[in-house]
Structures are given as structure tokens and as C-alpha cells.
Scaffold this motif. Structure first.
Motif, PDB file in Angstrom:
ATOM      1  N   LEU A 105       1.157  -1.376   0.206  1.00 20.92           N
ATOM      2  CA  LEU A 105      -0.148   0.151   0.421  1.00 20.92           C
ATOM      3  C   LEU A 105       0.921   0.852   0.295  1.00 20.92           C
ATOM      4  N   GLN A 106       1.432   1.321   0.600  1.00 18.25           N
ATOM      5  CA  GLN A 106       3.243   2.406   0.437  1.00 18.25           C
ATOM      6  C   GLN A 106       3.030   3.121  -0.392  1.00 18.25           C
ATOM      7  N   LYS A 107       3.794   1.514  -1.890  1.00 15.48           N
ATOM      8  CA  LYS A 107       4.109   1.479  -2.971  1.00 15.48           C
ATOM      9  C   LYS A 107       2.579   2.104  -3.413  1.00 15.48           C
ATOM     10  N   ILE A 108       1.820   1.624  -3.842  1.00 13.61           N
ATOM     11  CA  ILE A 108       0.924   2.125  -3.921  1.00 13.61           C
ATOM     12  C   ILE A 108       0.289   3.705  -3.972  1.00 13.61           C
ATOM     13  N   ASN A 109       0.315   3.370  -2.703  1.00 17.00           N
ATOM     14  CA  ASN A 109      -0.463   5.055  -2.253  1.00 17.00           C
ATOM     15  C   ASN A 109       1.272   6.188  -2.195  1.00 17.00           C
ATOM     16  N   GLY A 110       2.534   5.439  -2.244  1.00 18.03           N
ATOM     17  CA  GLY A 110       3.221   6.458  -2.461  1.00 18.03           C
ATOM     18  C   GLY A 110       4.030   6.841  -4.190  1.00 18.03           C
ATOM     19  N   THR A 111       3.325   6.431  -4.909  1.00 24.36           N
ATOM     20  CA  THR A 111       3.117   6.722  -6.437  1.00 24.36           C
ATOM     21  C   THR A 111       2.402   7.909  -6.551  1.00 24.36           C
ATOM     22  N   THR A 112       1.409   8.087  -5.814  1.00 24.34           N
ATOM     23  CA  THR A 112       0.557   8.512  -6.273  1.00 24.34           C
ATOM     24  C   THR A 112      -0.040  10.094  -5.978  1.00 24.34           C
ATOM     25  N   VAL A 113      -0.669  10.557  -6.742  1.00 23.22           N
ATOM     26  CA  VAL A 113      -0.782  12.372  -6.923  1.00 23.22           C
ATOM     27  C   VAL A 113      -1.953  13.143  -7.376  1.00 23.22           C
ATOM     28  N   VAL A 114      -2.965  13.232  -5.757  1.00 14.46           N
ATOM     29  CA  VAL A 114      -4.442  13.742  -5.941  1.00 14.46           C
ATOM     30  C   VAL A 114      -4.324  15.267  -6.298  1.00 14.46           C
ATOM     31  N   HIS A 115      -5.255  15.449  -7.482  1.00 15.60           N
ATOM     32  CA  HIS A 115      -5.964  17.329  -7.558  1.00 15.60           C
ATOM     33  C   HIS A 115      -6.672  17.298  -7.009  1.00 15.60           C
ATOM     34  N   ARG A 116      -7.124  18.095  -5.831  1.00 17.94           N
ATOM     35  CA  ARG A 116      -8.902  17.632  -5.500  1.00 17.94           C
ATOM     36  C   ARG A 116      -8.809  19.804  -5.330  1.00 17.94           C
ATOM     37  N   SER A 117      -9.879  19.613  -5.615  1.00 18.00           N
ATOM     38  CA  SER A 117     -11.100  21.100  -4.952  1.00 18.00           C
ATOM     39  C   SER A 117     -10.080  22.253  -5.534  1.00 18.00           C
ATOM     40  N   GLN A 118     -10.365  22.059  -6.749  1.00 19.28           N
ATOM     41  CA  GLN A 118     -10.284  23.159  -8.169  1.00 19.28           C
ATOM     42  C   GLN A 118     -10.708  24.078  -8.592  1.00 19.28           C
ATOM     43  N   ARG A 119     -10.471  25.422  -8.216  1.00 22.60           N
ATOM     44  CA  ARG A 119     -11.158  26.847  -8.967  1.00 22.60           C
ATOM     45  C   ARG A 119     -10.448  27.203  -9.694  1.00 22.60           C
ATOM     46  N   TYR A 120     -11.360  27.175 -10.954  1.00 21.76           N
ATOM     47  CA  TYR A 120     -10.667  28.865 -11.758  1.00 21.76           C
ATOM     48  C   TYR A 120     -11.930  30.280 -11.496  1.00 21.76           C
ATOM     49  N   VAL A 121     -10.682  31.209 -11.408  1.00 23.65           N
ATOM     50  CA  VAL A 121     -10.731  32.341 -11.078  1.00 23.65           C
ATOM     51  C   VAL A 121      -9.820  33.270 -11.674  1.00 23.65           C
ATOM     52  N   ASP A 122     -10.083  34.617 -12.713  1.00 24.75           N
ATOM     53  CA  ASP A 122      -9.959  34.995 -13.386  1.00 24.75           C
ATOM     54  C   ASP A 122      -8.882  34.659 -14.214  1.00 24.75           C
ATOM     55  N   GLY A 123      -8.744  33.654 -15.280  1.00 25.96           N
ATOM     56  CA  GLY A 123      -7.431  33.381 -15.895  1.00 25.96           C
ATOM     57  C   GLY A 123      -6.431  31.935 -14.649  1.00 25.96           C
ATOM     58  N   PHE A 168      -9.879  26.749   1.231  1.00 28.54           N
ATOM     59  CA  PHE A 168      -9.649  27.322   0.324  1.00 28.54           C
ATOM     60  C   PHE A 168     -10.522  28.582  -0.018  1.00 28.54           C
ATOM     61  N   VAL A 169     -10.557  29.573  -0.222  1.00 31.81           N
ATOM     62  CA  VAL A 169     -12.275  30.313  -1.098  1.00 31.81           C
ATOM     63  C   VAL A 169     -10.870  31.209  -1.674  1.00 31.81           C
ATOM     64  N   PRO A 170     -10.516  31.447  -2.615  1.00 26.35           N
ATOM     65  CA  PRO A 170      -9.922  32.915  -4.013  1.00 26.35           C
ATOM     66  C   PRO A 170     -10.973  34.083  -3.463  1.00 26.35           C
ATOM     67  N   SER A 171     -10.507  35.282  -3.731  1.00 23.03           N
ATOM     68  CA  SER A 171     -11.242  36.550  -3.369  1.00 23.03           C
ATOM     69  C   SER A 171     -11.532  36.281  -5.488  1.00 23.03           C
ATOM     70  N   PRO A 172     -13.211  37.266  -5.578  1.00 24.42           N
ATOM     71  CA  PRO A 172     -13.390  37.120  -6.476  1.00 24.42           C
ATOM     72  C   PRO A 172     -12.994  37.491  -7.774  1.00 24.42           C
ATOM     73  N   ASP A 173     -11.831  38.336  -7.659  1.00 22.99           N
ATOM     74  CA  ASP A 173     -10.461  38.764  -8.707  1.00 22.99           C
ATOM     75  C   ASP A 173      -9.608  37.559  -8.693  1.00 22.99           C
ATOM     76  N   GLY A 174      -9.206  36.957  -7.807  1.00 20.12           N
ATOM     77  CA  GLY A 174      -8.287  35.648  -7.386  1.00 20.12           C
ATOM     78  C   GLY A 174      -6.790  37.234  -7.435  1.00 20.12           C
ATOM     79  N   SER A 175      -7.010  37.711  -6.965  1.00 21.27           N
ATOM     80  CA  SER A 175      -6.028  38.287  -5.982  1.00 21.27           C
ATOM     81  C   SER A 175      -5.312  38.045  -4.766  1.00 21.27           C
ATOM     82  N   LYS A 176      -5.946  37.255  -4.039  1.00 18.78           N
ATOM     83  CA  LYS A 176      -6.377  36.979  -2.895  1.00 18.78           C
ATOM     84  C   LYS A 176      -6.450  35.684  -2.460  1.00 18.78           C
ATOM     85  N   VAL A 177      -6.638  35.128  -1.703  1.00 16.51           N
ATOM     86  CA  VAL A 177      -7.865  33.262  -1.473  1.00 16.51           C
ATOM     87  C   VAL A 177      -7.349  33.657   0.425  1.00 16.51           C
TER      88      VAL A 177
END
Length: 750
Positions: A105-123, A168-177
Motif C-alpha cells: 500500500l505504501q508503494k501504491i500511495n507513494g506513487t499517487t499524486v492527487v489534485h482536488r478542490s480546483q477553483r478557476y478564477v480570472d484565468g 481555501f476560498v479565492p477572492s472574486p478577482d483571484g488576487s487573494k485567497v
């Protein structure tokens, strides 16, 4: 244990926020399968002391000999629990297959990269990147494709590497989080604002904030509202999750002067137009395309209360709120665009109905709302899981709605001007790991997965009506092409047909020879949805079975399914769970003595009910941070919040069925119980560890089987949320090695 992709048990429904390497695999499988089961345990720790505590409640006499374990900062119990953990650790370390599972299991999770909680803001794309030993790093991808780290919690001083980002929550213009940072593993966070360009803190920070509540930014990004936990001296019964208050922080000002906008309970800051009981949570939403704000009174139940006022007024103490929906109206979600309030109701349609209400009408009320989306009988828009998904998602261009049918998600687009409904083409059948839209952006971001397919992520562009890859598709850490999921049904005790998902090798021999795990939950109307978990797939790849029982009390068939297993109907979910074991045997996948049941948190009532009510129907049980003594719910931190789902043990009307579903009180003396391991996080802020301690101690005293009852402790664990993928692998290795030792004979094929 990561529960997030199935359900996050015992959670709060924040609408923004709301868990040895062999040379060849065949040799490993044969080695695991050849091990004999450990039938008895002869060197258990010394019995816990007992005290003759007797309660007389509503005409019933209750004996509670382990009451002494209750309470925070209980030094005697903490010492007892630590000894239990040390004992179990020694036993686990001696299990024959532990090293195999650890390395696998360490071998399996050791090679895993997870991306999550994507937020698209102003490019820019904001997201969490999680690797084997990391705690989840906040990243940003600029419009030119360059990626950089905004915050790696492992670099924070003084945390010993155990800090984590809960939200995490970005600001509406994406300048802060605004980032919620858990420094203690107990989900109590400090919310800090980062400047995105420099990656440095702005100096704006508020605390303490429960980790599921994020910042709600004003449209111009000049400040944000946040839900703050009460100071200790102002908490009803000392419960840290009572008496929360909604406050407003203007950037660049001292947080100590932040005004209280709404407050649960009594005292300073209570708004007469929107009062709420102390065990509820105030929250608010601002939208860039609306002059309205919508406030929510929420708790650990599916129905919520919603009120509205102008945004300019909402940030002032004492604003007058116009309440649209109360709890009895059975509104489970709401959002806003322009003057239109969108609501999801289960009052007349158990599977959910989408309503629209024009707030510009004088004295607009819920009776003026009208349906705007036609659905087939088996389609649902009720909240089906606790992943990073919305039910209704207002974007700049249109309203997007997640519709579920037979566990598969689809997206409908509703044009704001014409109410025209379009189906968004989906790239493959699956469940949403991510579905999110912002009202200052066109389209939405989407993640899909299945039981055997890793998550893939897209951004929908309405101008081309196409989904564009985010380039973050999760790679499978191993080949699982030999595994498939079979959807079937079981027939419960009362004749009800209950969905059952069986994940197995395609070449499985239906001879009953395999070890099996059945997972169930059955609370809060939360559904078990398709999820890709490599650690579970490794169990299956090695010749075992992993099944999911979609028991009553969940939301797989709408709110009616939830109510059918809730409160006085809790035993129905238990009957469904136990019937899943018999169904696996009937189909030839396993046999009862080779099958283990697993659940946790509120699912502890499901699993505990199976253990005390049907101890001979299965071979083992694994509890994860479990609720096991609901008649003592109000002595729990976070207990009062759970009454909407669990009931109130101080009421004569609720007490009888709460007692009936109380596993601790239903333990029978002189009974042969199955093998059990009970996992507990020492930093758990949702279910107190004494629930596990009391249950384990009483069950040991009653048990005549000689089978082990072990308590596994995690010094850095909270409520089912591991700090890293590596910690998750370590926990599952313990579980699988325990089951290898307790369930006789597993699969023998290569």
C-alpha cells in the motif's frame, strides 16, 4: 481513514464547505491465502474497572458501568486508552501479513499524486496537490500555464509537520485567497489571507474557525464574512460547536473589532429578525451578480433554513432579514442569481425539485416559488455525497444543476433569460468528484470518476459547448484492468430491495472462498457514490471482495430512503447491512465467516447494531471513529448539533428508539461476538474517544467467543481524516492484516 470520497460522516452541511514486496503478484496472493485465521485471543489487557452507575430514564433502568471514561481531559481514561493503543500496536506488528500490506500500500500511495478542490478564477486555477507524505499543498496555475506553491503547510513552524489545509476560498478577482489551516489535527483552524501574487500573508487572520467554514468574500473583495467558534466561556455546556457567530472582516482592520452579523444561541450579537438555537450554525452567501445576500441556519441534517436581505445591509449588525424557508419546508439547498432565488425542495418530491423565486416581488414567499426543471422519476437533485460538489451552481452565463440517476451524475444547463434546459455532454459515465461554478466566470469545473477509473478533470466552456481538460487527470498507480464493479440488489428482512455494489476481480471464482469487506453508512441522507480508492482496489486485486451496501438512511433513493432508515427506523439500515453478507454468500463471492463489516462515525450505529443484534452473521467488524452511545449524545462535544439526525435523548418521545439503536446499551452478556478492531483518533472533535472505550470495555466483559477486541489509536488522527496518503496506507495495512488473521481462507487464484 479517508472517507471523503464516500461520505464524510458526522459532518456539517456547510453549503460552501459543509472522512513485503513479492517478486510476482501470484506468490503474494497465495501467501496471504494460505494463512490460518487466529481464532481466539488469550492475553487481552486487564479488564477496565467498573462503577455501578445506574440511571432511571422515562421508566427505564440503564446500567452504565464505564461512565467514568467520559469527559474531556480525563487523565485516567487517556492513560487507559494509551495502554490499549500500545497493546494493539504490538499485536498488529506481529501479524503475518502486515509487512506485505504495508509495503504494497505504501508503494501504491507513494506513487499517487492527487489534485482536488480546483477553483478557476480570472484565468488562474487554484487547487490542492496531495502526495504520499505531504499534507496537501495549495497551488496556483497562472494563465500562462506556470504553476507555483502558495502554501505548503509542512513548512509552517511549530506544527511538527502536522498542519493541514481544510479549505481555501479565492477572492472574486483571484488576487487573494483565504485559507483555513488546521494546526492541531482537530479541525479547529486559523483562517489566514494570502496575497496570491507574492504568496505572502496579508496580515488578515481570524480564529478559531471550524475547518468546514470558509470565507464568504464580498463581490469587490474588500472583506469577507466568516463563521467563528464561540469563546470557551460562551459555549453552551462547554460544547465547542455551539453558539457560533457570523462575523464580518474588512481587510486591513483588526479582527478583534469584527462585528457580529448573526449569532446562534443567546447573548451579544443575536439578531431579532434571524434568531437560531445554539446548536445551529450561521452562514451567508454573497454573489457578484446579485444585490441580495442569502443567510443560512444549518446543522447536521439535510433540511436548512434560509433568509435574505440586501448585501449592503447584510454586513451590518442588526440587519433585517426576510426568512423564506424554515426547516419544516424541507429545503435542502439554495443559491441566488440576480433577483432569482433557486431552492432545492424535497417536500413534494423525495428526489428533489428545483424551484425559482423572484425576490423582487413584494413580500416574496416560498409559496410563490415555481418548478423550473422537469425530471424523470428516478432522477435526483438531492445532496448525494460530500465531495467537492454543488447541487445547484450559478455561473455567469447560466445555472448548472447536478442530476443523479442510478449513481451516475449528469449536468443540466438552464439559461437565465429563457429557462431553456440543455444536457451537457459527459465524457464518460461516472460520479462527480468535483462540480463547481462561480458567478463571475462562465461555465464550470468538473471531475468524474468511477469505482475503477481515477478522477479526470475538465473546465466546461459554454461558448464552444465543450469540456477542456485541466491537465490534472489522476493516473492509476497500478493496473486494475482485472477488476470490475457489479451492481446488484439484496433483499432485506422486510422484503425491501437494497442496492449493493460488489467490486471484484473479473476472473473471480464464485465458490465462496474469498474474504470480503462490506462497507455501509446510512445516515444524514448521504449516498455512497462511485469512488476510486487504490488501497481498496489492492485488497480486491489480491483476490478479495470489497462491497458497498447502499442501506436505508442514506440518500441513494432520495429523501424517502433517508427517512426509511432514520430515527425509529434505524434498525432497517442495520437489517440491510447484515443482509448484504448473506447476499455475497448467496452469489458465491464469500461466506459469512469470511466477511467483515466496516463503517464509522455515525455509521457506528449501523455497524454497532449489526454486532450486538446479529453477532453470528459475519466474521469480523472494523469500527472507525464511531458513535456508539447515542443516549449520552448530549454529553458529547458536537452532540447537540446531531439531534436533527439522531434525536434528543432528553425527550420522552425520542428516548425509546434512541435506546433501541444504542449499541453500548444493547450489548448482551455471555454472548459470542465476532473479532473487532476499533479505530480512534485522539484529536477527534466530532465523536469523543470515550464512546469507543466504553463500547470496547463492555463488549469484552460480555464476550464468550475468545475473539479479539482491539483498540487502534492514532495520536495525530482526527475524525477519519488522515494527514497524508502515507498515513492512509498505514491504516489500511493494519485493517487488511487484521482481517487476514481473523477471516478464514481467502482467494487462492493467482
Amino acid at each position: 481513514m479517508h472517507y471523503k470520497d464516500i461520505v464524510m460522516p458526522y459532518t456539517f452541511r456547510s453549503s460552501r464547505a459543509y472522512v513485503s514486496l513479492c517478486v510476482v503478484a501470484a506468490a503474494c496472493t497465495l501467501m496471504v491465502g494460505a494463512l490460518p485465521a487466529i481464532a481466539a485471543q488469550t492475553d487481552e489487557p486487564a479488564p477496565a474497572r467498573t462503577v455501578d452507575q445506574v440511571d432511571h430514564l422515562f421508566g427505564v433502568t440503564l446500567h452504565d458501568p464505564y461512565r467514568w471514561m467520559e469527559g474531556a481531559h480525563n487523565a485516567e481514561f487517556q492513560q487507559w486508552l494509551a495502554a490499549q493503543g500500545d497493546y494493539t500496536r504490538a499485536k498488529l506488528d506481529a501479524l503475518p501479513t502486515l509487512k506485505f500490506w504495508q509495503q504494497d500500500l505504501q508503494k501504491i500511495n507513494g506513487t499517487t499524486v492527487v489534485h482536488r478542490s480546483q477553483r478557476y478564477v480570472d484565468g488562474s486555477l487554484f487547487f490542492i496537490r496531495e502526495e504520499a507524505q505531504g499534507n496537501g499543498t495549495l497551488m496556483v496555475r497562472e494563465a500562462n500555464g506556470a504553476e507555483r506553491v502558495l502554501l505548503d503547510p509542512a513548512t509552517l513552524a511549530g506544527d511538527g509537520g502536522h498542519a493541514s489545509i481544510t479549505l481555501f476560498v479565492p477572492s472574486p478577482d483571484g488576487s487573494k485567497v483565504a485559507v483555513d489551516i488546521d494546526h492541531g489535527g482537530n479541525e479547529v483552524t486559523r483562517m489566514e489571507v494570502l496575497d496570491v501574487k507574492s504568496g505572502k500573508p496579508t496580515g488578515d487572520a481570524v480564529e478559531p474557525v471550524w475547518g468546514e467554514f470558509g470565507a464568504e468574500w464580498l463581490p469587490d473583495g474588500s472583506g469577507f464574512a466568516y463563521t467563528q467558534m464561540a469563546p470557551p466561556a460562551q459555549r453552551t455546556n462547554g460544547d465547542p460547536l455551539q453558539d457560533m457567530r457570523l462575523r464580518f472582516h474588512r481587510l486591513g482592520t483588526p479582527s478583534a473589532s469584527d462585528p457580529i452579523l448573526l449569532r446562534a444561541g443567546k447573548g451579544e450579537g443575536v439578531n431579532p429578525s434571524f434568531t437560531m438555537s445554539s446548536n445551529r450554525f450561521p452562514d451567508v452567501q454573497f454573489r457578484t451578480d446579485s444585490r441580495w445576500a442569502i443567510a443560512e441556519e444549518q446543522g447536521a441534517q439535510i433540511e436548512q433554513r434560509y433568509c435574505v436581505t440586501m448585501q449592503t445591509e447584510a454586513i451590518k449588525p442588526g440587519a433585517t432579514w426576510h426568512c423564506i424557508a424554515d426547516f419544516d419546508d424541507e429545503i435542502v439547498d439554495a443559491d441566488i442569481h440576480g433577483n432569482t432565488l433557486y431552492l432545492v425542495s424535497t417536500r413534494t418530491r423525495s428526489n428533489g425539485e428545483l424551484l425559482a423565486l423572484d425576490l423582487s416581488r413584494p413580500d416574496a414567499s416560498l409559496k410563490d416559488a415555481h418548478p423550473i426543471l422537469s425530471l424523470q422519476d428516478d432522477e435526483m437533485i438531492v445532496d448525494s455525497n460530500l465531495d467537492d460538489t454543488q447541487m445547484i451552481a450559478p455561473a455567469r452565463d447560466a445555472l448548472y444543476v447536478k442530476v443523479v440517476r442510478n449513481g451516475i451524475d449528469s449536468i443540466r444547463r438552464i439559461d437565465y433569460r429563457t429557462d431553456k434546459v440543455e444536457n451537457v455532454p459527459m465524457p464518460f459515465p461516472g460520479s462527480a468528484a468535483l462540480f463547481h461554478a462561480d458567478d463571475n466566470q462562465d461555465g464550470f469545473v468538473l471531475g468524474l470518476r468511477s469505482w475503477t477509473t481515477p478522477p479526470k478533470f475538465w473546465r466546461y466552456d459554454p461558448s464552444t459547448r465543450s469540456l477542456r481538460s485541466l491537465g490534472q487527470d489522476e493516473a492509476s498507480p497500478a493496473d486494475y484492468s482485472m477488476i470490475e464493479a457489479t451492481e446488484t440488489e439484496l433483499v432485506s428482512k422486510d422484503g425491501t430491495h437494497v442496492p449493493l455494489t460488489i467490486v471484484h476481480r473479473k476472473d473471480v471464482a464464485l465458490d465462496g472462498s474469498h474474504r470480503a469487506i462490506v462497507f455501509g453508512y446510512g445516515s444524514y441522507g448521504m449516498s455512497i457514490v462511485p469512488s476510486f480508492r487504490p488501497v481498496r482496489l489492492e485488497w480486491v486485486k489480491n483476490g478479495n471482495i470489497f462491497a458497498y451496501a447502499h442501506v436505508r438512511g442514506g440518500g441513494e433513493k432520495g429523501e424517502a430512503w433517508h427517512k426509511a432508515g432514520k430515527g425509529p427506523n434505524k434498525h432497517k439500515g442495520v437489517e440491510d447491512f447484515v443482509a448484504a453478507v448473506a447476499r455475497l454468500s448467496e452469489l458465491g463471492y464469500s461466506r459469512p465467516e469470511r466477511t467483515a463489516l466496516i463503517s464509522g462515525s455515525a455509521g457506528g450505529l449501523l455497524l454497532g447494531g449489526a454486532v450486538v443484534g446479529y453477532p453470528s452473521r459475519f466474521g469480523a467488524a472494523v469500527f472507525m471513529v464511531s458513535l456508539l452511545n447515542p443516549v449520552r449524545l448530549l454529553q458529547e462535544p458536537n452532540g447537540a448539533n446531531q439531534m436533527g439526525e439522531m434525536g434528543d435523548p432528553s425527550k420522552a418521545a425520542d428516548f425509546p428508539w434512541m435506546l433501541a439503536m444504542d449499541p453500548y446499551q444493547q450489548i448482551h452478556p455471555h454472548t459470542a461476538y465476532p473479532a473487532m478492531m476499533l479505530d480512534v483518533g485522539l484529536n477527534d472533535s466530532r465523536v469523543a474517544p470515550w464512546e469507543t472505550g466504553k463500547f470496547a470495555a463492555r463488549l469484552r466483559a460480555a464476550n464468550t467467543s475468545g475473539r479479539p477486541v482491539w483498540i487502534r489509536t492514532d495520536a495525530h488522527g482526527g475524525h477519519g481524516i488522515q494527514a497524508s496518503l502515507g498515513a492512509e496506507a498505514a491504516e489500511y495495512a493494519d485493517v487488511f492484516a487484521f482481517l487476514d488473521a481473523q477471516l478464514p481462507v481467502t482467494a487462492t487464484h493467482p
